[in-house]
Design a protein around this motif. Structure first.
Motif, short mmCIF file in Angstrom:
data_model
loop_
_atom_site.label_atom_id
_atom_site.label_comp_id
_atom_site.label_asym_id
_atom_site.label_seq_id
_atom_site.Cartn_x
_atom_site.Cartn_y
_atom_site.Cartn_z
N SER A 105 34.31 36.79 -59.77
CA SER A 105 33.01 37.00 -59.12
C SER A 105 31.94 37.40 -60.14
O SER A 105 30.79 36.96 -60.03
CB SER A 105 33.12 38.04 -58.01
OG SER A 105 33.46 39.30 -58.53
N SER A 106 32.31 38.21 -61.12
CA SER A 106 31.33 38.63 -62.14
C SER A 106 30.88 37.46 -62.99
O SER A 106 29.69 37.30 -63.26
CB SER A 106 31.92 39.71 -63.03
OG SER A 106 32.23 40.86 -62.29
N LEU A 107 31.83 36.66 -63.45
CA LEU A 107 31.47 35.56 -64.34
C LEU A 107 30.79 34.42 -63.60
O LEU A 107 29.82 33.85 -64.11
CB LEU A 107 32.71 35.06 -65.08
CG LEU A 107 33.31 36.05 -66.07
CD1 LEU A 107 34.58 35.48 -66.68
CD2 LEU A 107 32.31 36.43 -67.15
N LYS A 108 31.26 34.08 -62.42
CA LYS A 108 30.65 32.96 -61.69
C LYS A 108 29.26 33.29 -61.16
O LYS A 108 28.47 32.40 -60.91
CB LYS A 108 31.56 32.49 -60.57
CG LYS A 108 32.74 31.69 -61.10
CD LYS A 108 33.48 30.99 -60.01
CE LYS A 108 34.56 30.09 -60.60
NZ LYS A 108 35.25 29.32 -59.56
N SER A 109 28.96 34.59 -61.02
CA SER A 109 27.63 34.96 -60.54
C SER A 109 26.61 34.98 -61.68
O SER A 109 25.42 35.13 -61.44
CB SER A 109 27.67 36.32 -59.86
OG SER A 109 27.95 37.34 -60.79
N ASN A 110 27.07 34.81 -62.90
CA ASN A 110 26.19 34.82 -64.06
C ASN A 110 26.02 33.39 -64.56
O ASN A 110 26.99 32.77 -65.02
CB ASN A 110 26.79 35.71 -65.15
CG ASN A 110 25.86 35.90 -66.32
OD1 ASN A 110 25.33 34.94 -66.86
ND2 ASN A 110 25.68 37.14 -66.72
N LEU A 111 24.81 32.87 -64.49
CA LEU A 111 24.56 31.48 -64.86
C LEU A 111 24.89 31.18 -66.33
O LEU A 111 25.24 30.05 -66.66
CB LEU A 111 23.12 31.10 -64.57
CG LEU A 111 22.74 31.04 -63.09
CD1 LEU A 111 21.26 30.71 -62.94
CD2 LEU A 111 23.60 30.04 -62.36
N THR A 112 24.81 32.17 -67.20
CA THR A 112 25.09 31.91 -68.61
C THR A 112 26.57 31.64 -68.85
O THR A 112 26.92 31.08 -69.89
CB THR A 112 24.63 33.07 -69.52
OG1 THR A 112 25.31 34.27 -69.14
CG2 THR A 112 23.12 33.29 -69.40
N SER A 113 27.41 32.00 -67.89
CA SER A 113 28.85 31.74 -68.06
C SER A 113 29.16 30.25 -67.99
O SER A 113 30.19 29.81 -68.49
CB SER A 113 29.66 32.49 -67.00
OG SER A 113 29.42 31.97 -65.72
N LEU A 114 28.25 29.48 -67.44
CA LEU A 114 28.47 28.03 -67.30
C LEU A 114 28.57 27.34 -68.66
O LEU A 114 29.25 26.34 -68.80
CB LEU A 114 27.35 27.40 -66.48
CG LEU A 114 27.20 27.90 -65.05
CD1 LEU A 114 26.00 27.26 -64.39
CD2 LEU A 114 28.46 27.65 -64.25
N VAL A 121 31.09 42.59 -70.86
CA VAL A 121 30.63 43.84 -71.46
C VAL A 121 29.22 44.16 -70.96
O VAL A 121 28.90 45.32 -70.67
CB VAL A 121 30.69 43.77 -73.01
CG1 VAL A 121 29.99 44.97 -73.64
CG2 VAL A 121 32.13 43.69 -73.47
N ARG A 122 28.40 43.15 -70.79
CA ARG A 122 27.05 43.37 -70.25
C ARG A 122 27.12 43.83 -68.79
O ARG A 122 26.30 44.66 -68.36
CB ARG A 122 26.20 42.12 -70.38
CG ARG A 122 25.77 41.88 -71.81
CD ARG A 122 24.82 40.73 -71.94
NE ARG A 122 24.39 40.60 -73.33
CZ ARG A 122 24.18 39.46 -73.94
NH1 ARG A 122 24.34 38.32 -73.29
NH2 ARG A 122 23.80 39.44 -75.20
N VAL A 123 28.07 43.31 -68.03
CA VAL A 123 28.27 43.78 -66.65
C VAL A 123 28.65 45.26 -66.68
O VAL A 123 28.15 46.06 -65.89
CB VAL A 123 29.33 42.93 -65.92
CG1 VAL A 123 29.73 43.56 -64.59
CG2 VAL A 123 28.83 41.50 -65.71
N ALA A 124 29.54 45.63 -67.61
CA ALA A 124 29.94 47.03 -67.75
C ALA A 124 28.73 47.90 -68.13
O ALA A 124 28.57 49.01 -67.60
CB ALA A 124 31.05 47.16 -68.78
N MET A 125 27.90 47.39 -69.03
CA MET A 125 26.70 48.14 -69.43
C MET A 125 25.76 48.35 -68.25
O MET A 125 25.21 49.44 -68.07
CB MET A 125 25.95 47.41 -70.55
CG MET A 125 26.57 47.60 -71.90
SD MET A 125 25.64 46.78 -73.22
CE MET A 125 24.09 47.66 -73.15
N ALA A 126 25.59 47.32 -67.44
CA ALA A 126 24.73 47.44 -66.26
C ALA A 126 25.30 48.48 -65.30
O ALA A 126 24.55 49.30 -64.74
CB ALA A 126 24.60 46.08 -65.57
N ASN A 127 26.62 48.49 -65.13
CA ASN A 127 27.26 49.46 -64.27
C ASN A 127 27.08 50.88 -64.81
O ASN A 127 26.71 51.80 -64.08
CB ASN A 127 28.75 49.13 -64.13
CG ASN A 127 29.48 50.10 -63.26
OD1 ASN A 127 29.75 51.23 -63.68
ND2 ASN A 127 29.83 49.68 -62.06
#
Length: 178
Positions: A44-53, A65-71
């Motif tokens: 869910s974290s990766l698919k919700s981020n367009l840059t993962s494409l 890691v950026r998701v963790a930073m945001a959290n």
């Protein structure tokens, strides 16, 4: 009429192109997430981020890691707002300030991990994410050492969230170092 037909055909072509592109990248995301302890969180974290494409495995680690930073940043902000509401309870105010400091250390460790990932120094990236995951535990322990002060439920949930996100990042980073 011709313009709207062209727009519909163009939209369908773009959608088809995106579907092919997402399908190709979904396999990398799925295989990457399989090496983590929290597959659904990873997906869910990766698919919700367009840059993962367009990301490779290292890029997926950076995203986590950026998701963790945001959290951690959101939790730090939350704690800062709680300091204001705990003005009458000096012990609670001190504990919350200490926890905010621990979350700021977690953010710093995650920033260092991003630099390590950019330089492809996976051992240090891993160590920094591990440190970031442990700072909330230090916060929790300070509440345990204070008799009569309950660890706030909201903070416990946020602690678990950061730990799980960091575990996903650790799983991805570990697979990069192999």
């Amino acid at each position: 009429m011709a313009y709207s037909s062209f727009a519909i055909v163009l939209a369908l072509c773009i959608s088809f192109q995106l579907a092919i592109h997402v399908q190709g990248d979904s396999s990398l995301i799925e295989s990457t997430c399989k090496v983590t302890n929290y597959y659904d969180l990873c997906i869910s974290s990766l698919k919700s981020n367009l840059t993962s494409l367009n990301a490779d495995a290292n890029g997926l680690a950076i995203i986590m890691v950026r998701v963790a930073m945001a959290n951690a940043t959101a939790t730090n902000t939350y704690l800062s707002s709680q300091v204001l509401s705990a003005t009458n309870d000096t012990l609670m105010k001190k504990l919350i300030k200490d926890c905010a400091k621990k979350y700021s250390y977690a953010i710093e460790a995650l920033q260092a991990s991003l630099q390590d990932l950019d330089a492809e120094i996976y051992d240090y990236a891993y160590i920094n994410v591990m440190a970031a995951a442990d700072y909330p535990n230090v916060c929790h322990n300070s509440f345990r050492r204070s008799p009569g002060v309950a660890y706030p439920h909201e903070l416990a949930a946020r602690e678990d969230g950061l730990k799980h996100i960091c575990e996903v990042a650790l799983g991805i980073i570990d697979s990069l170092g192999r």
